[in-house]
Design a protein around this motif. Structure first.
Motif, PDB file in Angstrom:
ATOM      1  N   HIS A  52       7.260  -7.198   5.632  1.00  0.00           N
ATOM      2  CA  HIS A  52       5.975  -6.483   5.662  1.00  0.00           C
ATOM      3  C   HIS A  52       5.531  -6.111   4.238  1.00  0.00           C
ATOM      4  N   ARG A  53       4.358  -6.620   3.866  1.00  0.00           N
ATOM      5  CA  ARG A  53       3.886  -6.489   2.490  1.00  0.00           C
ATOM      6  C   ARG A  53       3.709  -5.046   2.016  1.00  0.00           C
ATOM      7  N   ILE A  54       3.453  -4.119   2.919  1.00  0.00           N
ATOM      8  CA  ILE A  54       3.191  -2.732   2.482  1.00  0.00           C
ATOM      9  C   ILE A  54       4.398  -2.131   1.756  1.00  0.00           C
ATOM     10  N   HIS A  55       5.563  -2.813   1.877  1.00  0.00           N
ATOM     11  CA  HIS A  55       6.773  -2.279   1.246  1.00  0.00           C
ATOM     12  C   HIS A  55       7.035  -2.837  -0.146  1.00  0.00           C
ATOM     13  N   PHE A  56       6.356  -3.944  -0.519  1.00  0.00           N
ATOM     14  CA  PHE A  56       6.682  -4.537  -1.829  1.00  0.00           C
ATOM     15  C   PHE A  56       5.489  -5.123  -2.577  1.00  0.00           C
ATOM     16  N   ALA A 116      -0.770  -3.261  -0.556  1.00  0.00           N
ATOM     17  CA  ALA A 116      -0.583  -1.923   0.023  1.00  0.00           C
ATOM     18  C   ALA A 116      -1.742  -1.000  -0.336  1.00  0.00           C
ATOM     19  N   THR A 117      -2.198  -1.065  -1.596  1.00  0.00           N
ATOM     20  CA  THR A 117      -3.225  -0.116  -2.039  1.00  0.00           C
ATOM     21  C   THR A 117      -4.640  -0.621  -1.741  1.00  0.00           C
ATOM     22  N   GLU A 118      -4.909  -1.901  -2.051  1.00  0.00           N
ATOM     23  CA  GLU A 118      -6.289  -2.382  -1.940  1.00  0.00           C
ATOM     24  C   GLU A 118      -6.654  -2.821  -0.517  1.00  0.00           C
ATOM     25  N   GLY A 149       0.462   3.950  -2.448  1.00  0.00           N
ATOM     26  CA  GLY A 149       1.548   3.256  -3.150  1.00  0.00           C
ATOM     27  C   GLY A 149       2.320   2.413  -2.159  1.00  0.00           C
ATOM     28  N   LEU A 150       3.500   1.977  -2.584  1.00  0.00           N
ATOM     29  CA  LEU A 150       4.357   1.186  -1.691  1.00  0.00           C
ATOM     30  C   LEU A 150       4.991   2.122  -0.663  1.00  0.00           C
ATOM     31  N   VAL A 151       4.879   1.756   0.598  1.00  0.00           N
ATOM     32  CA  VAL A 151       5.346   2.619   1.686  1.00  0.00           C
ATOM     33  C   VAL A 151       6.864   2.449   1.871  1.00  0.00           C
ATOM     34  N   VAL A 152       7.583   3.556   1.868  1.00  0.00           N
ATOM     35  CA  VAL A 152       9.025   3.500   2.148  1.00  0.00           C
ATOM     36  C   VAL A 152       9.192   3.101   3.619  1.00  0.00           C
ATOM     37  N   ALA A 153      10.066   2.143   3.881  1.00  0.00           N
ATOM     38  CA  ALA A 153      10.260   1.660   5.252  1.00  0.00           C
ATOM     39  C   ALA A 153      10.662   2.821   6.174  1.00  0.00           C
ATOM     40  N   GLY A 154       9.980   2.921   7.311  1.00  0.00           N
ATOM     41  CA  GLY A 154      10.238   4.018   8.255  1.00  0.00           C
ATOM     42  C   GLY A 154      11.693   4.147   8.669  1.00  0.00           C
ATOM     43  N   ALA A 180       4.102   9.137   6.032  1.00  0.00           N
ATOM     44  CA  ALA A 180       4.759   8.128   5.185  1.00  0.00           C
ATOM     45  C   ALA A 180       5.296   8.749   3.902  1.00  0.00           C
ATOM     46  N   ALA A 181       6.308   8.109   3.331  1.00  0.00           N
ATOM     47  CA  ALA A 181       6.763   8.422   1.971  1.00  0.00           C
ATOM     48  C   ALA A 181       6.482   7.191   1.123  1.00  0.00           C
ATOM     49  N   TYR A 182       6.363   7.390  -0.181  1.00  0.00           N
ATOM     50  CA  TYR A 182       6.019   6.290  -1.084  1.00  0.00           C
ATOM     51  C   TYR A 182       7.103   6.115  -2.138  1.00  0.00           C
ATOM     52  N   VAL A 183       7.289   4.869  -2.542  1.00  0.00           N
ATOM     53  CA  VAL A 183       8.277   4.554  -3.569  1.00  0.00           C
ATOM     54  C   VAL A 183       7.964   5.402  -4.808  1.00  0.00           C
TER      55      VAL A 183
END
Lengths: 137, 151
Positions: free
Chosen positions: A34-38, A43-45, A51-56, A87-90
């Motif tokens: 899943h792209r939202i993680h890396f 993730a942003t645009e 930012g990058l979402v920490v995997a749940g 969510a948490a972010y990297v």
């Protein structure tokens, strides 16, 4: 685990800082593409995250770890109920912890309310863990 | 209720996935333990799997061509829902037995429920998936109920 659990007692907390490398290794170990993680531009645009979402499930893992470290070899986790609320972010530092809400000396069953919270004190991942302590014979 | 869920969508309740059988290796346990920043030697050495390791063991492995553009594998157990934006979900897991290197485990997933509720800003669809992980002796190792919410 040193002291016997008592209702209301807080277990030692732990801080977690998930950087890009850990995030990559974690998602690779699951096989989660899943792209939202890396993928920061995605993730942003595209998804509009800050930012990058920490995997749940990684935060779910931290809920287990904070209790499992407290238990050590004196018991094992038998169940968990949790949800990913925020969510948490990297790059963020989050804190895991918990409080004993029930303990049955006869069966060794202990219940804890657990959390992962962020620097703004928001609970991201609330949960309830049950564990069984090995009883001294 | 707005009646979002058609008969066709609801007819998927009870659908079951093909059982998946996988072997647990010490290396996989060690990789999972390192990736989660676990600090306990028994997991880092791969002697026993930490809780939640079954996620690693049974995450779907699909060809790149079957991933959606955002990199997600499409869950073949699910129908096409009339709402698609995923919200927070919940997990309810029971650990029956420890997992060790050399264990062969089989997971079966069942779509156990689909329902809708009125949310504050519109209708919500909930669905529940039950995953049962069993050993070759057919005894339960992990039971996991996932609830997901779509808006």
């Amino acid at each position: 685990m040193s002291p016997a659990p008592t209702v209301g007692m807080a277990i030692p907390q732990r801080q977690h800082y998930c950087d890009e490398v850990q995030q990559m290794l974690y998602n690779a170990s699951l096989w989660n593409g899943h792209r939202i993680h890396f993928d920061m531009p995605y993730a942003t645009e595209v998804e509009g995250y800050p930012g990058l979402v920490v995997a749940g499930p990684l935060m779910g893992d931290w809920l287990h770890q904070v209790v499992d470290e407290w238990l050590g070899d004196a018991g094992m986790i038998t169940g968990i109920e949790y949800s990913n609320r925020i969510a948490a972010y990297v790059g963020e530092t989050v804190t895991s912890g918990g409080t004993v809400t029930a303990y049955d000396e006869a069966t060794g069953e202990v219940t804890l309310e657990v959390f992962v919270k962020n620097e703004r004190d928001e609970v991201l991942t609330p949960g309830v863990i049950t564990a069984t302590l090995t009883l001294a014979s | 209720m707005s009646g979002l869920l058609s008969e066709d969508v609801l007819s998927h309740i009870g659908k079951q996935s093909e059982p998946r059988r996988e072997i647990v290796t010490r290396r996989d346990i060690r990789k999972y333990a390192v990736a989660t920043n676990n600090r306990q030697a028994k997991y880092l050495d791969g002697d026993v799997a930490p809780p939640l390791f079954h996620l690693h063991l049974f995450w779907d492995v699909v060809p790149l061509s079957e991933l959606s553009p955002d990199g997600v594998s499409i869950d073949s157990l699910l129908p096409k829902f009339p709402l698609e934006k995923a919200m927070a979900g919940g997990l309810d897991i029971t650990y029956h037995k420890p997992i060790k290197p050399g264990d062969w485990l089989t997971a079966t997933r069942t779509l156990t429920n689909i329902y809708e509720k009125a949310g504050r800003s519109g209708p919500l669809i909930f669905y529940e998936v039950l995953m049962e992980v069993r050993g070759d002796d057919d005894e339960l190792v992990v039971t996991e109920k996932t609830t997901r919410i779509l808006r």
